[in-house]
Write a protein that holds these residues in place. Structure first.
Motif: not given
Lengths: 345, 79, 394
Positions: A174-179, A209-214, A236-240, A242-251
Motif C-alpha cells: 500500500l506504500y509504493p512511495q516507499m518501494l 494498524g495495517h495501513r497507518p499514517a506515521v 512521515f508516510f501514509h498509504p498511497d 485518497e484515505n491515506g492522504r487524508i489520514e496523513g494530512s490530518m496527522l
C-alpha cells in the motif's frame, strides 16, 4: 576507538559516547566486537568504516534486500594511503547494495568514481510556525520566501485517531512511495526512535494498524543568533490512496499544531519523496529552493549557511534502479540526524 | 609496460607523462592523494586485468613500486 | 695539563738557568738561611769550597719548576723528593735541571722521576728521585672532556659498511682508531689506510666479541698501541636470518642474544675500567629501527636488539656517575651489503614510506655516532638516536 576519534576528530564527537556507539551498531554492553571495519598499523588504529546492517525494500515489497549502510568513514592523518579504499572495498564485498548519507568532501568523490548514484541534496521541506522568530533566524534577504512557507492549515481539519504502536503492522504494497527504502518495520522504528539514547523522538501512528499514517519528530533547541526550538520531522508516510492522504494530512497537521503550541519557530522535513512532501505544501509549507539558504539546518549552534544532506548508493547488481516516485530516504536514515556532540567529555 | 603505466598515471594525476620517473611517489606528487590513489588502483586493475590484494594496494606508493608489483603480478618484464 | 695516561716512561723535561747574585739574595731573604758559606765571600775563601756556594735547595728548587710546569705540569702533586748534593754550585753557573719519568703506578696515578741537575760542564751537581701524584682537574659538574685527553676509538665491526664509515668519520674528528674485524681483514686494512691518510693513528685488531678472552686481548692490543680507549662503538652485525615462527628454535634466539648482548657486555667489561680511571668514556651501540616496527620473520634479531636496548639503558645509569656515557643509534634500512638479500620491493617500499625518501647511508649513521662520540653529547646518556628518515617519530 574513543581515543582514535577523539584524537583525529574531536573529543566530544558523538561516537565517543559508549551508549551511542552501542546503540548505533546494535551491540550489547558486553560485546567485544562491533560492525566497524578497522585498519590497524601495529597496535595503532588508522582508519574505520562503520557498517550498519540494513533491511531494505528495493523494487519489491515482498522480498527484503540486505544492504550495508556506511557510516563514519574516518582516517587518521598517519593512515597509509589507500587504506580507506581497502575498507570500502571490504564493506562492499558484503552486500550488493550500499548506501550512505552525508558523505564528506573526501568521501563523495570516491563513491562517484566508483560509479555510485549520487544525489547532491535531499529536498528540505519547511513550514514556518512563528514568523517573527524565523525573521531572526533567516537570512535577511529571504523575507519573501518566508512569506510563502507559513503554516496555513485549512479551515476544518480533524484530529487524527492515534493508535498504539503495538498495532503497527503496515502492508507495504500500500506504500509504493516507499518501494526503495529502508524497511520501516516495527523493529526498525523501535530501535531507531524509541530506543535512541540521546534524542527524544515522538512517534505517532494514526489510522489502522495495517495501513497507518506515521509521523516521527523531535524538538531541537537552537542557540546562537536567535534562539528557540525547531521541529525536526524525520518520518512521515501514509498509504498511497485518497484515505491515506487524508489520514496523513490530518496527522501532519496535528504535529505541526503541536510544534507551534510548544513554541517551535519552524518545522523541517528532509525527504526524497515528493508524494509526502506535497502534504507539507498543502499545509502552507514549501521546499527550500535549491542553492538557497532560507532557515538554518544546523542549530547547535546556529550556522547561517546552507548544509545539504547528500545521498549515495551503489548501483546494485541485478537490482533495479530506484525510481524518483518510489525512493524514500529521510534525514534519519543510516547515521543521519546524529547528535552533534557527546555532552560528557 | 612502462609506457602503459606512465600513461595511466599521467591521466590519473593530471601530469605530463615525461614527468613520471623513478622519483615519482605519493610523497613527491601533490596530486597523489587517497582519491587519486584509488583511481590509479582501479585504472591499473582494469588495464592489466588484475586484482590487487589489500597489501598490494598499500604498496603501490611510487612509480618504481607500481612497475615492480605489476611486473611480478603479470609475469611481464618491466621494459 | 698532562693526564696520567699521556705520560710515558722515559719521557723527560728540563729547564736551564743561570744562577745569579740576585737569586742568592732572594733565597736568603725568603728562607732566612744566611749561612756565611753562602753570603760571605771572605768566609768561604777560608773553607774547602774557596768561593761562595749557593744553597743546595736553591738549585733543587728548580726541580719544582720542572715538575710543576712541565712534567707533569698543572695538577702535579709533588709529595716526595730525595736529594744528593754531589757538587757545589756557584754564582754564574748554568744549571740544567732534568726530570725523567722512570716509573708509573696506575692504581695510584703516581709517577716517579729521576731528577738530575747538571752544571755547564755536564757534571751532575744534584741527583734525586721525585714522586708525584697526577691530580686532574674536573669541570664543575664532574665531567672530563674528550678534548682534554688523547682521543682513541675502538670500532667493532670496522670492516663493515657502517663500521668503516664510522672509522673514517672518527678519524676526521681527530680520533686514533682501532679497527676491529671478524673475517674481512682486507677491508679492515683498507680502512686503516684511509684512517692514516687522514693523519690519524690506527691499528687493526681482531677477535670474537662473544669470547671475553678475545675481547680482553684485542682491547689490550689497541690500548698498547694507541693508549686508553675513550670511545667504543659496536657496529658488529651479522646477516639477519629470516625465520618463520614455525621453524624457529631457541638456538636462533640465543645466538642473537649472544651476538648483541654478550658482545656488549664483554666490551664494556674490558674497556670501562680504564675509562673509569680517566673519568670519561663513551659506549655506543647499534640497535635497529626494527624494534619500533617489528615483523615476525626477524624475531631472533629483534629480540637480540631489544635486549641490547635494555642492557644499554641500564648500563647508562650504572656508568653515569663515572662520567661514562652509554647511548644507542637505531638506523632504519641502511644501504650496505647487509641488505643484498632484501627483496627489491621491500627496499622500494621503505624508500617510498620514508619522508626523506631514501634509505639510510653508512655515513648518516657515522654522523650520529660522531656526535655521540664528541663532547657535544656530554649531557646525553641512555638515549637512542633514531635514524630512519622520519619513518618513526617518537
Amino acid at each position: 576507538m574513543e581515543r582514535f576519534i577523539s584524537e583525529n576528530y574531536r573529543p566530544d564527537h558523538i561516537l565517543c559516547s559508549r551508549d551511542y556507539f552501542q546503540w548505533l551498531f546494535r551491540i550489547s554492553s558486553s560485546a567485544d566486537r562491533a560492525p566497524v571495519m578497522c585498519a590497524w598499523e601495529g597496535d595503532e588504529l588508522t582508519a574505520i568504516l562503520g557498517c550498519l546492517n540494513l533491511t531494505m525494500q528495493w523494487g519489491s515489497h515482498h522480498q527484503d534486500v540486505p544492504a550495508v549502510g556506511l557510516t563514519h568513514w574516518m582516517s587518521s592523518k598517519r593512515a597509509p594511503i589507500g587504506v580507506g579504499w581497502i575498507l570500502a572495498r571490504k564493506a562492499l564485498s558484503c552486500c550488493d547494495l550500499a548506501i550512505t548519507l552525508n558523505s564528506s568532501k573526501l568521501g563523495s568523490p570516491f563513491f562517484r568514481s566508483l560509479g555510485w548514484s549520487f544525489r547532491e541534496s535531499i529536498p528540505r521541506y519547511l513550514c514556518i510556525l512563528d514568523r517573527q522568530r524565523c525573521d531572526i533566524l533567516a537570512s535577511s534577504t529571504e523575507g519573501r520566501t518566508l512569506d510563502r512557507l507559513v503554516f496555513s492549515p485549512p479551515h476544518s481539519t480533524q484530529n487524527p485517531e492515534l493508535i498504539d504502536f503495538a498495532n503497527y503492522a503496515p502492508r507495504w504494497e500500500l506504500y509504493p512511495q516507499m518501494l526503495f527504502s529502508i524497511k520501516r518495520s516495527s523493529e526498525y522504528l523501535q530501535w531507531r526512535y524509541l530506543e535512541h539514547p540521546v534524542f527524544t523522538y515522538h512517534l505517532l501512528v494514526s489510522g489502522e494498524g495495517h495501513r497507518p499514517a506515521v509521523c516521527v519528530y523531535r524538538i531541537e533547541q537552537a542557540y546562537g543568533i536567535g534562539e528557540g526550538s525547531v521541529g525536526r520531522i524525520v518520518e512521515f508516510f501514509h498509504p498511497d490512496d485518497e484515505n491515506g492522504r487524508i489520514e496523513g494530512s490530518m496527522l501532519l497537521y496535528f504535529v505541526l499544531k503541536r510544534l507551534r503550541v510548544v513554541g517551535c519557530a519552524f518545522a523541517e522535513f528532509y525527504c526524497t519523496s515528493e508524494a509526502f512532501g506535497q502534504t507539507i505544501l498543502a499545509l502552507g509549507g514549501g521546499v527550500e529552493p535549491p542553492g538557497h539558504y532560507v532557515l538554518p539546518s544546523r542549530l547547535t549552534p546556529i550556522q547561517s549557511i546552507r548544509h545539504d544532506i547528500n545521498l549515495t548508493f551503489s548501483l546494485p547488481k541485478g537490482l533495479p534502479m530506484p525510481t524518483e516516485a518510489g525512493l524514500y530516504v529521510t534525514r534519519s536514515d543510516i547515521d543521519g540526524d546524529q547528535p552533534v556532540r557527546h555532552m560528557q567529555v | 609496460m612502462e609506457d602503459k603505466i606512465r600513461r595511466i598515471m599521467s591521466a590519473v594525476f593530471g601530469v605530463p607523462m615525461e614527468s613520471i620517473d623513478g622519483l615519482t611517489s605519493h610523497q613527491t606528487l601533490e596530486q597523489w592523494d587517497s582519491l587519486s590513489h584509488m583511481k590509479l588502483v582501479t585504472a591499473l586493475e582494469e588495464e592489466f586485468g588484475v586484482v590487487f590484494s589489500d597489501s598490494e594496494i598499500l604498496e603501490l606508493l611510487s612509480y618504481p613500486l607500481v612497475l615492480l608489483i605489476l611486473s611480478e603480478k603479470t609475469g611481464t618484464p618491466r621494459r | 695539563m698532562r693526564t696520567f695516561e699521556s705520560i710515558n716512561i722515559g719521557e723527560k723535561a728540563e729547564l736551564v738557568h743561570v744562577i745569579t747574585e740576585a737569586d742568592l739574595d732572594q733565597f736568603v731573604s725568603l728562607t732566612g738561611d744566611n749561612n756565611r758559606l753562602h753570603t760571605d765571600e771572605d768566609y768561604a775563601r777560608n773553607t774547602a769550597f774557596k768561593k761562595r756556594v749557593i744553597h743546595g735547595m736553591l738549585g733543587a728548587s728548580f726541580i719544582s719548576a720542572v715538575i710543576g710546569t712541565k712534567l707533569p705540569g698543572d695538577g702535579a702533586l709533588w709529595y716526595a723528593q730525595s736529594l744528593d748534593f754531589l757538587l757545589p754550585v756557584r754564582i754564574g753557573d748554568t744549571i740544567r735541571v732534568v726530570a725523567e719519568v722512570v716509573k708509573k703506578v696506575s692504581r695510584l696515578r703516581t709517577i716517579e722521576l729521576r731528577t738530575t741537575i747538571y752544571n755547564q760542564d755536564r757534571q751532575i751537581v744534584t741527583s734525586g728521585t721525585a714522586k708525584v701524584k697526577v691530580v686532574e682537574s674536573r669541570r664543575a659538574n664532574g665531567e672530563r672532556t674528550t678534548e682534554e685527553s688523547r682521543k682513541v676509538a675502538l670500532v667493532i665491526g670496522g670492516s663493515g659498511g657502517i663500521g668503516r664509515a664510522t672509522c673514517i668519520q672518527l678519524a676526521r674528528d681527530g680520533f686514533a682508531v682501532a679497527i676491529h674485524y671478524h673475517r674481512n681483514r682486507k677491508m679492515a686494512e683498507e680502512t686503516l689506510a684511509e684512517v692514516r691518510a687522514l693523519g690519524q693513528d690506527g691499528i687493526v685488531v681482531s677477535g670474537d666479541i662473544t669470547d671475553p678472552t678475545q675481547v680482553d686481548e684485542l682491547v689490550w692490543q689497541a690500548q698498547r698501541s694507541l693508549q686508553t680507549i675513550s670511545v667504543v662503538v659496536n657496529c658488529a652485525t651479522a646477516r639477519i636470518p629470516s625465520i618463520n615462527l614455525k621453524n624457529l628454535r631457541w638456538d636462533d634466539i640465543q645466538r642473537s642474544i649472544d651476538m648483541e648482548v654478550r658482545g656488549a657486555f664483554n666490551l664494556q667489561k674490558s674497556t670501562v675500567p680504564s675509562m673509569e680511571e680517566c673519568g670519561h668514556g663513551r659506549l655506543i651501540f647499534l640497535t635497529s629501527h626494527a624494534i619500533e616496527k617489528p615483523n615476525s620473520e626477524w624475531l631472533p634479531y629483534i629480540t637480540g636488539k631489544s635486549a641490547l636496548h635494555g642492557f644499554a639503558r641500564s648500563l647508562a645509569i650504572a656508568l653515569a656517575p663515572k662520567g661514562i656515557l652509554v647511548n644507542l643509534v637505531s638506523p632504519g634500512m641502511t644501504d650496505t651489503d647487509l641488505i643484498a638479500d632484501v627483496p627489491e620491493k621491500a627496499r622500494l617500499l621503505t624508500e617510498a614510506q620514508t619522508p626523506l625518501r631514501r634509505l639510510a647511508r653508512p655515513d648518516d649513521v657515522a654522523g650520529a655516532i660522531s656526535f655521540l662520540a664528541s663532547d657535544k653529547s656530554r649531557f646525553l646518556t641512555g638515549e637512542t638516536i633514531r635514524l630512519n628518515g622520519g619513518q618513526v617519530m617518537i
